[in-house]
Design an enzyme around this catalytic site. Structure first.
Site, PDB file in Angstrom:
ATOM      1  N   TYR A   1       0.833  -1.206   0.000  1.00 50.17           N
ATOM      2  CA  TYR A   1       0.000   0.000   0.000  1.00 50.17           C
ATOM      3  C   TYR A   1       0.868   1.257   0.000  1.00 50.17           C
ATOM      4  O   TYR A   1       0.690   2.144  -0.846  1.00 50.17           O
ATOM      5  CB  TYR A   1      -0.913  -0.004   1.215  1.00 50.17           C
ATOM      6  CG  TYR A   1      -1.907   1.119   1.262  1.00 50.17           C
ATOM      7  CD1 TYR A   1      -2.944   1.201   0.333  1.00 50.17           C
ATOM      8  CD2 TYR A   1      -1.835   2.109   2.242  1.00 50.17           C
ATOM      9  CE1 TYR A   1      -3.872   2.234   0.378  1.00 50.17           C
ATOM     10  CE2 TYR A   1      -2.755   3.142   2.294  1.00 50.17           C
ATOM     11  CZ  TYR A   1      -3.767   3.204   1.366  1.00 50.17           C
ATOM     12  OH  TYR A   1      -4.683   4.230   1.411  1.00 50.17           O
TER      13      TYR A   1
ATOM     14  N   ASN B   1      -5.867   9.668   8.518  1.00 45.59           N
ATOM     15  CA  ASN B   1      -6.947   8.826   9.047  1.00 45.59           C
ATOM     16  C   ASN B   1      -8.282   9.553   9.035  1.00 45.59           C
ATOM     17  O   ASN B   1      -8.416  10.632   9.620  1.00 45.59           O
ATOM     18  CB  ASN B   1      -6.628   8.391  10.480  1.00 45.59           C
ATOM     19  CG  ASN B   1      -5.428   7.467  10.551  1.00 45.59           C
ATOM     20  OD1 ASN B   1      -4.304   7.891  10.307  1.00 45.59           O
ATOM     21  ND2 ASN B   1      -5.655   6.215  10.875  1.00 45.59           N
TER      22      ASN B   1
ATOM     23  N   PHE C   1     -12.854  -0.276  17.425  1.00 42.29           N
ATOM     24  CA  PHE C   1     -13.128   0.108  18.809  1.00 42.29           C
ATOM     25  C   PHE C   1     -14.623   0.314  19.050  1.00 42.29           C
ATOM     26  O   PHE C   1     -15.163  -0.101  20.085  1.00 42.29           O
ATOM     27  CB  PHE C   1     -12.363   1.385  19.165  1.00 42.29           C
ATOM     28  CG  PHE C   1     -10.884   1.200  19.367  1.00 42.29           C
ATOM     29  CD1 PHE C   1     -10.289  -0.037  19.188  1.00 42.29           C
ATOM     30  CD2 PHE C   1     -10.075   2.275  19.728  1.00 42.29           C
ATOM     31  CE1 PHE C   1      -8.921  -0.209  19.370  1.00 42.29           C
ATOM     32  CE2 PHE C   1      -8.713   2.113  19.908  1.00 42.29           C
ATOM     33  CZ  PHE C   1      -8.132   0.873  19.732  1.00 42.29           C
TER      34      PHE C   1
END
Length: 311
Positions: A143, A172, A189
Site C-alpha cells: 500500500y 486517518n 473500537f
C-alpha cells in the site's frame, strides 16, 4: 460537469458521490465492490444524475467526463494485506488507466494518496516536504509503496503530457459507512465497545493518530479538485488534533457507556508510531481546515454503527 469517481461505492467514495450530486454534477461511480458495497450507494440508484458501473480499475475504462477522482484501492491494512499483489495492481495500474483516460478526455484528475507515504515518520507533524521513512519490503509496503509510485506517475504525466492533476494525502478519516469489518481502529473500537467486548490495542497504545471526520475530508477533496490549476499538491488533508490509541479507546468506551476493558496485543510490523498532518499548505492555498471535533464526529459515527449492528 460529468464526474467519474473510481472506488465510488467505498466509504469515502460514497460520501464524495453524494457531495458531487448535491453540487449539481452528473456522477459516474465505478467500483468492483472488492471492499466497497452497493449498500453505500443504494440511495443514489434512482437519482437522475447518477450512474453505477461495476468495473475494476486495473482494466482500462472509457467514459465521457470532465473530472476524475481516483479513490480505487483497498485502504485498510486488513484488506490491502489480504491480497498485496492486487493492492499494488489497483494502485499503479489503476492510476495508469485513469491518467490515460484523463489524457484522452481532457479531464482534470485527482489522486487520493495517503499519509502512509510518510511511513513510520521521525518528524511530527508531517509536512508535504517530508520524504518519509518507508520499508520497501514490509507487510504494509504494497500500500505505502504503491501510493508513492502513483504520486510519481501523476507528476510524470504532468511533466510529460501537461496533464491537469491534483494529489492529496489523506490522513486517518472516519465516519458513517465505515465497514464493521474493515480492521481500522475507529470502527474496531466502536464495534467492540457496543458489543461489550475487550478493546484490542496493538502495542502499548502510546502510538498516536489524527482523525478527520469524513465530511471535512470530502470538503477538502472537492476544494482541491476545483482549486487553481497551478496548485497540484501534494497536499495533506486531515485533522491535526493528535490522540494516542489508548486515549481513543478510553474516549469511545466513555461515549458508548460500555464496560469493555482494554486488551493489549503484539504490535504489527512497521506500524507507525505517530501520524499528524501539517495542514498549513491546505489552509493557505485552499482556505481549508477541519471543523468537526473528535468527540462530535465520534458521536455521529457511534450512532451510525448502532443502527448498523442493531444495537
Amino acid at each position: 460537469m460529468r464526474v467519474l469517481v473510481t472506488g465510488g461505492a467505498g466509504f469515502l467514495g460514497s460520501h464524495l458521490c453524494e457531495r458531487l450530486l448535491a453540487l449539481g454534477n452528473y456522477v459516474i461511480c465505478a467500483d468492483n465492490l472488492f471492499t466497497g458495497s452497493e449498500d453505500n450507494i443504494r440511495r443514489l440508484f434512482n437519482h437522475p444524475r447518477f450512474e453505477f458501473l461495476r468495473h475494476d480499475v486495473i482494466l482500462p475504462l472509457s467514459v465521457e467526463c470532465g473530472q476524475i477522482y481516483n479513490l480505487a484501492c483497498p485502504a485498510s491494512p486488513r484488506w490491502y494485506q489480504k491480497d498485496p499483489v492486487y493492492t499494488m495492481k489497483a494502485s499503479f495500474l489503476g492510476a495508469l488507466n485513469v491518467l490515460e483516460l484523463a489524457r484522452t478526455a481532457g479531464a482534470r484528475v485527482l489522486q487520493a494518496s495517503t499519509s502512509e507515504v510518510y511511513g513510520d515518520p521521525d518528524r511530527s507533524p508531517q509536512p508535504e516536504s517530508y520524504r518519509g521513512c518507508v520499508s520497501t519490503v514490509g507487510p504494509r509496503a504494497c500500500y505505502d509503496e504503491g501510493k508513492r509510485a502513483v504520486e510519481t506517475l501523476f507528476f510524470d504525466y504532468r511533466r510529460q503530457y501537461g496533464l491537469d492533476i491534483k494529489v492529496m494525502r489523506i490522513f486517518n478519516t472516519y465516519g458513517p459507512r465505515m465497514s464493521i469489518n474493515d480492521g481500522r481502529v475507529v470502527s474496531n473500537f466502536i464495534v467492540q465497545a457496543l458489543k461489550g467486548e475487550d478493546i484490542t490495542i496493538y502495542g502499548r497504545g502510546t502510538q498516536t493518530r489524527s482523525f478527520c471526520y469524513v465530511n471535512d475530508l470530502i470538503a477538502g477533496m472537492t476544494a482541491l479538485m476545483n482549486g487553481p490549476e497551478n496548485f497540484t499538491g501534494p497536499v495533506n488533508m486531515g485533522n491535526p488534533e493528535e490522540i494516542s490509541i489508548k486515549e481513543l479507546a478510553k474516549t469511545i468506551i466513555r461515549l458508548t457507556g460500555s464496560r469493555s476493558r482494554l486488551a493489549f496485543k503484539e504490535l504489527p510490523a512497521d506500524d507507525p508510531r505517530q501520524r499528524r498532518p501539517d495542514i498549513a499548505l491546505a489552509k493557505r492555498e485552499l482556505g481549508w481546515s477541519p471543523t468537526v471535533g473528535l468527540e462530535e464526529g465520534l458521536k455521529l459515527t457511534i450512532d451510525s454503527f448502532k443502527m448498523l449492528i442493531g444495537y
